[in-house]
Design a protein around this motif. Structure first.
Motif, short mmCIF file in Angstrom:
data_model
loop_
_atom_site.label_atom_id
_atom_site.label_comp_id
_atom_site.label_asym_id
_atom_site.label_seq_id
_atom_site.Cartn_x
_atom_site.Cartn_y
_atom_site.Cartn_z
N ASP A 1 0.78 -0.46 -0.13
CA ASP A 1 -0.36 -0.26 0.31
C ASP A 1 0.87 1.33 0.00
O ASP A 1 1.19 1.04 0.57
N SER A 2 1.36 2.10 -0.78
CA SER A 2 1.79 3.16 -1.20
C SER A 2 1.53 4.28 -0.46
O SER A 2 2.29 5.10 -0.34
N GLY A 3 0.77 4.55 0.32
CA GLY A 3 0.21 4.97 1.18
C GLY A 3 1.33 5.65 2.45
O GLY A 3 1.44 3.98 3.04
N TRP A 4 1.02 6.99 2.63
CA TRP A 4 2.52 6.90 3.67
C TRP A 4 2.33 6.64 5.15
O TRP A 4 2.96 5.43 6.20
N ASP A 5 0.89 7.09 5.67
CA ASP A 5 0.53 6.65 6.61
C ASP A 5 0.76 4.79 7.01
O ASP A 5 0.01 4.39 8.38
N ARG A 6 0.52 3.79 5.69
CA ARG A 6 0.32 2.56 5.50
C ARG A 6 1.54 1.91 6.10
O ARG A 6 1.84 0.09 6.05
N MET A 7 3.11 2.54 5.86
CA MET A 7 4.25 2.29 6.03
C MET A 7 4.02 0.74 7.04
O MET A 7 4.95 -0.58 6.76
N PRO A 8 4.06 1.38 8.28
CA PRO A 8 3.67 0.32 9.32
C PRO A 8 3.27 -1.45 9.58
O PRO A 8 4.41 -2.14 9.22
#
Lengths: 160, 207
Positions: free
Chosen positions: B104-111
């Protein structure tokens, strides 16, 4: 030139016929509708019988998933895997039977067929076909390894 | 493991779409199912919760045209992304021949992406496999998000190994990058199992 020219086309064919004969014998003895062998990853290996009314690849994927879930359930309850499962519907029953650590037997049959009979012949069939499945897989892998490479057109996608 | 039925001229290969919850694994299969020729595909089966979250797996089967007298059947599975379904993911991975890791490319989904990537490696290990052994393609999905991470960062985070996996940008609901990803894993598997030449493989991205 035929890329198969130096490879016998009949590799595993006699074993496949013997296995299909064993599956047909099982259907005749039990009056079950449909019987299949699939691996624990959900791949269909062989099947015989009347059209079960659904895509057989899907049936095998679901059967393997169901068996895997019950095995995990057994493991978490601290017991051995359940060697057999029977699912009962209104018109049909499904029996899943573990042949060995890699292979499952899937049988679809009607309520008019005795479940004891299906169980008895499933166990008998398991003894009969276990070695055959392994031999067919082994012979197939060896023969396939001797084939020339499959040439793919770089400009053409495999799936489109 | 690939199952080769020589007598019936069929090869079956299992591909598992892996990634965190809501990364778009099921959407990939839906887009593939929507796009491909009906002759090539089975129904798409989803074992989902009442809220349409994947509970066990999604499944569909695809057949290639005949190649050297052989038909290749790709069995596509997704795993449930939610953290609580760890043991289910391990079950679905059993016998996998190839992996598509969906990020998922969303920054907030990195963890969540990082956790899922670690989870994948642990579950492969539990199946006596590793990313070094199994063909893998990475898909950076949701590239249309305004807050998406840049590709260089994603490559560094998820594709920073000696042998880098082919990677693709995608917007799965629009079908963008979906078939490209599928064909890349299909070709990787053909290379592994039928000595097919590497020609036509999408190269790994340059650093």
């Amino acid at each position: 030139m035929d890329p198969f020219a130096n490879v016998p086309s009949s590799v595993g064919a006699a074993e496949v016929r013997a296995l299909q004969g064993a599956l047909q014998g099982f259907l005749e003895a039990t009056s079950a509708h449909w019987v299949a062998l699939c691996d624990r990853a959900g791949n269909l290996l062989f099947h015989e019988g009347k059209d079960p009314g659904s895509d057989v690849a899907i049936l095998c994927a679901l059967a393997a998933g169901s068996f895997a879930a019950s095995r995990e359930l057994a493991r978490r309850l601290g017991t051995n895997e359940f060697a057999e499962q029977v699912h009962e519907g209104e018109g049909l029953r499904i029996l899943l039977h573990s042949l060995d650590t890699e292979t499952l037997l899937v049988v679809v049959f009607q309520h008019s067929t005795s479940i004891g009979l299906v169980r008895y012949y499933a166990a008998k069939l398991a003894n009969e076909v276990t070695g055959m499945v392994e031999e067919i897989a082994r012979a197939g892998a060896i023969a396939f390894g001797q084939l020339p490479p499959i040439e793919l057109d770089p400009a053409r996608p495999l799936l489109s | 493991m690939a199952y080769i039925n020589y007598a019936q001229r069929e090869i079956q290969l299992k591909v598992v779409y892996y990634g965190c919850g809501f990364c778009g694994k099921t959407t990939n299969l839906q887009a593939i199912h929507h796009t491909l020729d009906p002759q090539q595909k089975s129904d798409l089966v989803s074992l989902a919760t009442s809220g349409d979250r994947t509970l066990f797996f999604d499944f569909m089967s695809l057949k290639t045209p005949t190649l050297n007298n052989f038909t290749v059947r790709f069995q596509l599975y997704t795993v449930p992304g939610q953290q609580i379904y760890m043991s289910t993911r391990q079950l679905v991975l059993r016998g996998a021949d190839g992996i598509v890791f969906v990020v998922d490319s969303g920054w907030d989904r990195m963890p969540e992406n990082v956790e899922s990537f670690q989870d994948l490696q642990e579950n492969l290990l539990a199946n006596n496999l590793s990313l070094a052994q199994i063909p893998c393609v990475i898909q950076y999905n949701k590239r249309d998000l305004p807050e998406s991470a840049n590709i260089e960062y994603l490559e560094y985070a998820f594709n920073n190994r000696a042998i880098r996996a082919p990677s693709f940008e995608a917007v799965a609901p629009r079908g963008e990058g979906v078939i490209e990803t599928l064909n890349a894993i299909a070709r990787l598997l053909m290379v592994k199992y039928s000595k097919t030449s590497q020609a036509g493989m999408a190269p790994a991205r340059a650093q």
